[in-house]
Design an enzyme around this catalytic site. Structure first.
Site, PDB file in Angstrom:
ATOM      1  N   ASP A  21       0.510  -1.230   0.018  1.00  0.00           N
ATOM      2  CA  ASP A  21       0.039   0.150   0.023  1.00  0.00           C
ATOM      3  C   ASP A  21       0.955   1.069   0.066  1.00  0.00           C
ATOM      4  O   ASP A  21       1.953   1.311   0.668  1.00  0.00           O
ATOM      5  CB  ASP A  21      -0.850  -0.028   1.035  1.00  0.00           C
ATOM      6  CG  ASP A  21      -2.099   0.840   1.157  1.00  0.00           C
ATOM      7  OD1 ASP A  21      -2.362   1.353  -0.115  1.00  0.00           O
ATOM      8  OD2 ASP A  21      -2.650   1.191   2.086  1.00  0.00           O
ATOM      9  N   ASN A  23       1.196   3.293  -2.921  1.00  0.00           N
ATOM     10  CA  ASN A  23       1.664   3.734  -4.252  1.00  0.00           C
ATOM     11  C   ASN A  23       1.261   5.236  -4.656  1.00  0.00           C
ATOM     12  O   ASN A  23       1.947   6.219  -5.160  1.00  0.00           O
ATOM     13  CB  ASN A  23       1.325   3.095  -5.262  1.00  0.00           C
ATOM     14  CG  ASN A  23       1.885   1.630  -5.171  1.00  0.00           C
ATOM     15  OD1 ASN A  23       2.735   1.295  -4.387  1.00  0.00           O
ATOM     16  ND2 ASN A  23       1.570   0.547  -6.093  1.00  0.00           N
ATOM     17  N   HIS A  38       2.437   3.263  -9.147  1.00  0.00           N
ATOM     18  CA  HIS A  38       2.301   1.906  -9.112  1.00  0.00           C
ATOM     19  C   HIS A  38       3.495   1.343  -9.985  1.00  0.00           C
ATOM     20  O   HIS A  38       4.064   0.436  -9.851  1.00  0.00           O
ATOM     21  CB  HIS A  38       0.944   1.723 -10.108  1.00  0.00           C
ATOM     22  CG  HIS A  38      -0.120   2.382  -9.266  1.00  0.00           C
ATOM     23  ND1 HIS A  38      -0.275   1.986  -7.842  1.00  0.00           N
ATOM     24  CD2 HIS A  38      -1.347   2.914  -9.608  1.00  0.00           C
ATOM     25  CE1 HIS A  38      -1.384   2.351  -7.545  1.00  0.00           C
ATOM     26  NE2 HIS A  38      -2.000   2.756  -8.610  1.00  0.00           N
ATOM     27  N   SER A  66      -7.409  -5.290  -5.232  1.00  0.00           N
ATOM     28  CA  SER A  66      -8.516  -5.921  -4.444  1.00  0.00           C
ATOM     29  C   SER A  66     -10.058  -5.789  -5.341  1.00  0.00           C
ATOM     30  O   SER A  66     -10.053  -5.013  -6.438  1.00  0.00           O
ATOM     31  CB  SER A  66      -8.914  -5.275  -3.045  1.00  0.00           C
ATOM     32  OG  SER A  66      -9.409  -3.852  -3.609  1.00  0.00           O
ATOM     33  N   GLU A  68     -12.448  -4.453  -4.663  1.00  0.00           N
ATOM     34  CA  GLU A  68     -12.836  -2.944  -4.439  1.00  0.00           C
ATOM     35  C   GLU A  68     -11.955  -2.049  -5.216  1.00  0.00           C
ATOM     36  O   GLU A  68     -12.670  -0.762  -5.579  1.00  0.00           O
ATOM     37  CB  GLU A  68     -12.661  -2.545  -2.706  1.00  0.00           C
ATOM     38  CG  GLU A  68     -13.841  -3.117  -1.868  1.00  0.00           C
ATOM     39  CD  GLU A  68     -13.593  -4.725  -1.396  1.00  0.00           C
ATOM     40  OE1 GLU A  68     -12.210  -5.072  -1.771  1.00  0.00           O
ATOM     41  OE2 GLU A  68     -14.404  -5.331  -1.226  1.00  0.00           O
ATOM     42  N   TRP A  70     -11.686  -2.023  -8.133  1.00  0.00           N
ATOM     43  CA  TRP A  70     -12.158  -1.855  -9.471  1.00  0.00           C
ATOM     44  C   TRP A  70     -13.094  -0.607  -9.529  1.00  0.00           C
ATOM     45  O   TRP A  70     -13.286  -0.053 -10.721  1.00  0.00           O
ATOM     46  CB  TRP A  70     -13.417  -3.266  -9.851  1.00  0.00           C
ATOM     47  CG  TRP A  70     -12.776  -4.328 -10.306  1.00  0.00           C
ATOM     48  CD1 TRP A  70     -12.688  -5.535  -9.460  1.00  0.00           C
ATOM     49  CD2 TRP A  70     -11.986  -4.829 -11.141  1.00  0.00           C
ATOM     50  NE1 TRP A  70     -12.056  -6.438 -10.084  1.00  0.00           N
ATOM     51  CE2 TRP A  70     -11.651  -5.967 -11.334  1.00  0.00           C
ATOM     52  CE3 TRP A  70     -11.549  -3.875 -12.275  1.00  0.00           C
ATOM     53  CZ2 TRP A  70     -10.665  -6.670 -12.368  1.00  0.00           C
ATOM     54  CZ3 TRP A  70     -10.559  -4.476 -13.499  1.00  0.00           C
ATOM     55  CH2 TRP A  70     -10.483  -5.951 -13.565  1.00  0.00           C
ATOM     56  N   LEU A 132      10.632 -20.856  -4.401  1.00  0.00           N
ATOM     57  CA  LEU A 132       9.454 -19.811  -3.901  1.00  0.00           C
ATOM     58  C   LEU A 132       8.219 -19.917  -4.643  1.00  0.00           C
ATOM     59  O   LEU A 132       8.136 -19.876  -5.833  1.00  0.00           O
ATOM     60  CB  LEU A 132      10.010 -18.432  -3.960  1.00  0.00           C
ATOM     61  CG  LEU A 132       8.877 -17.512  -3.457  1.00  0.00           C
ATOM     62  CD1 LEU A 132       8.783 -17.325  -2.011  1.00  0.00           C
ATOM     63  CD2 LEU A 132       9.595 -15.956  -3.901  1.00  0.00           C
TER      64      LEU A 132
HETATM   65  C1  IPE Z   1      -5.405  -2.642  -0.117  1.00  0.00           C
HETATM   66  O1  IPE Z   1      -5.209  -1.247  -0.426  1.00  0.00           O
HETATM   67  C2  IPE Z   1      -5.518  -3.476  -1.657  1.00  0.00           C
HETATM   68  C3  IPE Z   1      -3.992  -3.451  -2.031  1.00  0.00           C
HETATM   69  C4  IPE Z   1      -3.005  -3.226  -1.731  1.00  0.00           C
HETATM   70  C5  IPE Z   1      -4.106  -4.130  -3.233  1.00  0.00           C
HETATM   71  P1  IPE Z   1      -6.253  -0.227  -0.765  1.00  0.00           P
HETATM   72  O2  IPE Z   1      -5.527   1.223  -0.606  1.00  0.00           O
HETATM   73  O3  IPE Z   1      -7.096  -0.482  -1.553  1.00  0.00           O
HETATM   74  O4  IPE Z   1      -6.984  -0.121   0.742  1.00  0.00           O
HETATM   75  P2  IPE Z   1      -7.892   0.726   1.593  1.00  0.00           P
HETATM   76  O5  IPE Z   1      -8.967   1.374   0.550  1.00  0.00           O
HETATM   77  O6  IPE Z   1      -7.132   1.935   2.051  1.00  0.00           O
HETATM   78  O7  IPE Z   1      -8.411  -0.025   2.837  1.00  0.00           O
HETATM   79  C1  IPE Z   2      -1.522   0.190  -3.463  1.00  0.00           C
HETATM   80  O1  IPE Z   2      -1.398   1.683  -3.305  1.00  0.00           O
HETATM   81  C2  IPE Z   2      -1.844  -0.440  -4.674  1.00  0.00           C
HETATM   82  C3  IPE Z   2      -3.185  -0.597  -4.979  1.00  0.00           C
HETATM   83  C4  IPE Z   2      -4.273  -0.746  -3.985  1.00  0.00           C
HETATM   84  C5  IPE Z   2      -3.551  -1.169  -6.063  1.00  0.00           C
HETATM   85  P1  IPE Z   2      -2.726   2.591  -3.494  1.00  0.00           P
HETATM   86  O2  IPE Z   2      -3.102   2.934  -4.908  1.00  0.00           O
HETATM   87  O3  IPE Z   2      -3.712   2.173  -2.790  1.00  0.00           O
HETATM   88  O4  IPE Z   2      -1.829   3.982  -2.853  1.00  0.00           O
HETATM   89  P2  IPE Z   2      -2.394   4.940  -1.865  1.00  0.00           P
HETATM   90  O5  IPE Z   2      -2.778   4.145  -0.351  1.00  0.00           O
HETATM   91  O6  IPE Z   2      -3.525   5.712  -2.368  1.00  0.00           O
HETATM   92  O7  IPE Z   2      -1.379   5.867  -1.345  1.00  0.00           O
HETATM   93 MG    MG Z   3      -4.148   2.650  -0.708  1.00  0.00          MG
END
Ligand code: IPE
Ligand code: IPE
Ligand code: MG
Length: 247
Positions: A21, A23, A38, A66, A68, A70, A132
């Site tokens: 998380d 990015n 990303h 996830s 979500e 989408w 792995l």
């Molecule tokens: C969780 O991160 C999903 C992934 C890292 C793939 P999110 O950024 O989507 O989660 P929330 O919305 O902060 O809970």
């Molecule tokens: C995690 O980074 C990657 C995915 C959920 C695909 P985020 O895109 O959620 O980055 P933040 O949380 O908005 O910084």
């Molecule tokens: Mg995030």
């Protein structure tokens, strides 16, 4: 001396799961678009996969997208899908060189058909590897998985293949997307968020959780080893008392 030398290789977690998380925030801090974050997150994936293979971790599960997710803006979803599939395709030779077997869990039928085909190809091309096990959670959510498992159990009961009294933790496990994969022993979430976000709810029952402020694109092997060393200092009791587990 690096942290790698301090990791006790006799006490490694068999399975590490990571919520990658941060990015978007990493990119925004630099005045850039979220997709830039990303893109750099891929560098961390490479480094962490290599780091796990180097020390002999058996399973690494990476939460990459996830169900979500989408619902994010269309340009981000499209950009992420392209990046994910492109990266997996390009990495196949490296996975083979490092004896890494790719697995995918999640509602992948929601992904574009071309992406599904590319994924399947990468899974097939790495299926003979014995090192792995890299499990990518793509279009994954734990509630989706649990409901899916429950539907399949109900179908098998209806057809007489399974009796209700045969359902126990072992049988239930076999209906999850992680059948044959041991539960994670260590779960890491980057970016300072302290939540599970619909990741492996059933499998994380006794997992040690590790949260770090580091944003995913900055997370490197040294950060991973730091998490493993922290894990190795913990006492896992599984409901027993401290003196019982010290026996
Ligand atoms: C969780 O991160 C999903 C992934 C890292 C793939 P999110 O950024 O989507 O989660 P929330 O919305 O902060 O809970
Ligand atoms: C995690 O980074 C990657 C995915 C959920 C695909 P985020 O895109 O959620 O980055 P933040 O949380 O908005 O910084
Ligand atoms: Mg995030």
């Amino acid at each position: 001396m690096g942290l790698k030398e301090i990791v006790d290789i006799n006490k490694l977690p068999k399975h590490i799961a990571i919520i990658m998380d941060g990015n978007g925030r990493w990119a925004q801090e630099k005045g850039q678009d979220r997709l830039f974050g990303h893109l750099h997150g891929v560098e961390s994936v490479r480094d962490i996969v290599e780091g796990c293979a180097e020390i002999g971790i058996n399973f690494l599960t990476l939460y990459a997208f996830s169900t979500e997710n989408w619902d994010r803006p269309e340009y981000e979803v499209i950009g992420l899908m392209e990046l994910l599939v492109d990266t997996i395709k390009k990495e196949v030779p490296t996975l083979n060189k490092n004896n890494i077997k790719l697995h995918v869990i999640g509602a992948t039928h929601m992904m574009p058909e071309s992406a599904q085909a590319e994924l399947q190809e990468a899974i097939d091309k790495t299926s003979h590897n014995t090192g792995l096990n890299l499990v990518m959670a793509l279009s994954y959510s734990s509630r989706w998985e649990i409901i899916q498992a429950t539907q399949n159990i109900a179908k098998d009961i209806k057809s007489g293949k399974l009796q209700p009294e045969e359902i126990n933790q072992n049988t239930y496990n076999q209906y999850l997307t992680t059948a044959d994969i041991p539960d994670p022993e260590l779960m890491i979430r980057t970016s300072g968020e302290h939540r599970i976000s619909n990741f492996l709810l059933y499998q994380l029952a006794y997992t040690e959780l590790y949260f770090t402020e580091t944003l995913w694109p900055d997370f490197r092997k040294e950060n991973l080893y730091e998490a493993i060393i922290n894990f190795q200092q913990r006492e896992r009791r599984f409901g027993k008392t401290s003196s019982q587990v010290k026996l």
